[in-house]
Design an enzyme around this catalytic site. Structure first.
Site, PDB file in Angstrom:
ATOM      1  N   SER A 137       0.780  -1.164  -0.085  1.00 51.78           N
ATOM      2  CA  SER A 137      -0.068   0.124   0.107  1.00 51.78           C
ATOM      3  C   SER A 137       1.003   1.287   0.067  1.00 51.78           C
ATOM      4  CB  SER A 137      -1.149  -0.031   1.125  1.00 51.78           C
ATOM      5  OG  SER A 137      -1.437   1.323   1.416  1.00 51.78           O
ATOM      6  N   TYR A 150      -2.586  -1.333  10.448  1.00 51.57           N
ATOM      7  CA  TYR A 150      -2.673  -1.441   8.933  1.00 51.57           C
ATOM      8  C   TYR A 150      -1.363  -0.842   8.281  1.00 51.57           C
ATOM      9  CZ  TYR A 150      -4.310  -1.530   4.034  1.00 51.57           C
ATOM     10  OH  TYR A 150      -4.601  -1.658   2.781  1.00 51.57           O
TER      11      TYR A 150
END
Length: 245
Positions: A137, A150
């Site tokens: 990401s 995350y």
């Protein structure tokens, strides 16, 4: 530049029940690639296989469980490539720490990838052939507020891809990492803040598949949004945290 033909190849997509994984399964199937789709939900996987135009099957797996991963890999058998897409997400920061959710994000988003790769990489190395695609990401480039589990897990997956690439780049095993920004999925629905440049799953799948057809190692997208995250690596700490935190 697209110069690799994957027609007829056999790929295991881990985390393909929803969102980006599901969209990528459709794109790959349309391109003549055999796909084995995996997640924890048998109902979603069965429905997806029915939708796909090409040769497809499913295998349930819980990548937070060692035995489940071993059994799934054994059931699937020899593959040409693996695409790691699984992920869970709950937004919270250090001031509102949720121990169970933090560990779950680490165990699925990062350690789960380790479990799958532990079953797949030795086969690829022994054959000197294979393709590993890891989904990280844009958040993995540098620490961000309000995203304890995350962001840390995605930084770990990015480093994991870099380490594997360093080891295997001169072998027959191809290693790639995709770093998407915000994608419109059930995970990002949890966010209460504005998400700039948010992508539809189909658009993100197109970006990923384009990467898979090249020899490039890394792709960060959308391009303009990625410049913000990649550029942040060069800022001194005092400035970075004044802007981003």
């Amino acid at each position: 530049m697209s110069d690799i033909d994957l027609t007829g190849k056999r790929y295991w997509l881990v985390g393909a029940g929803d969102g980006l994984g599901k969209a990528l399964a459709h794109r790959m199937s349309r391109a003549g690639i055999e796909v084995i789709v995996s997640s924890r939900s048998e109902d979603k996987l069965a429905a997806l296989v029915d939708e796909l135009p090409g040769k497809a099957s499913f295998q349930t797996v819980d990548i937070s469980d060692d035995d489940s991963v071993r059994e799934a890999a054994a059931a699937i058998g020899e593959i040409d490539g693996v695409v790691l897409l699984a992920g869970v997400y709950w937004p919270f920061g250090a001031k509102d720490w949720d121990a169970d959710q933090a560990v779950a994000m680490a165990d699925v988003n990062f350690t789960g990838f380790m479990r799958v790769l532990g079953q797949v990489v030795p086969q690829f190395v022994a054959r000197d052939a294979g393709h590993i695609v890891i989904t990280s990401s844009l958040t993995g480039f540098r620490g961000l507020p309000g995203s304890i589990g995350y962001t840390a897990s995605k930084a770990a997956t990015m480093s994991l891809a870099e380490c594997i690439y360093a080891d295997l780049r001169k072998t027959g095993v191809r290693v790639q990492v995709a770093n998407p920004g915000f994608i419109k999925t059930q995970l990002t629905e949890k966010n209460e803040f504005n998400m700039p440049f948010i992508m539809e799953p189909e658009d993100a799948a197109r970006e990923m598949f384009e990467l898979m057809l090249t020899e490039r190692f890394k792709k960060s997208f959308p391009t303009l949004f990625s410049l913000l995250f990649r550029g942040s690596q060069f800022l001194p700490d005092w400035l970075y945290y004044r802007i981003f935190a």
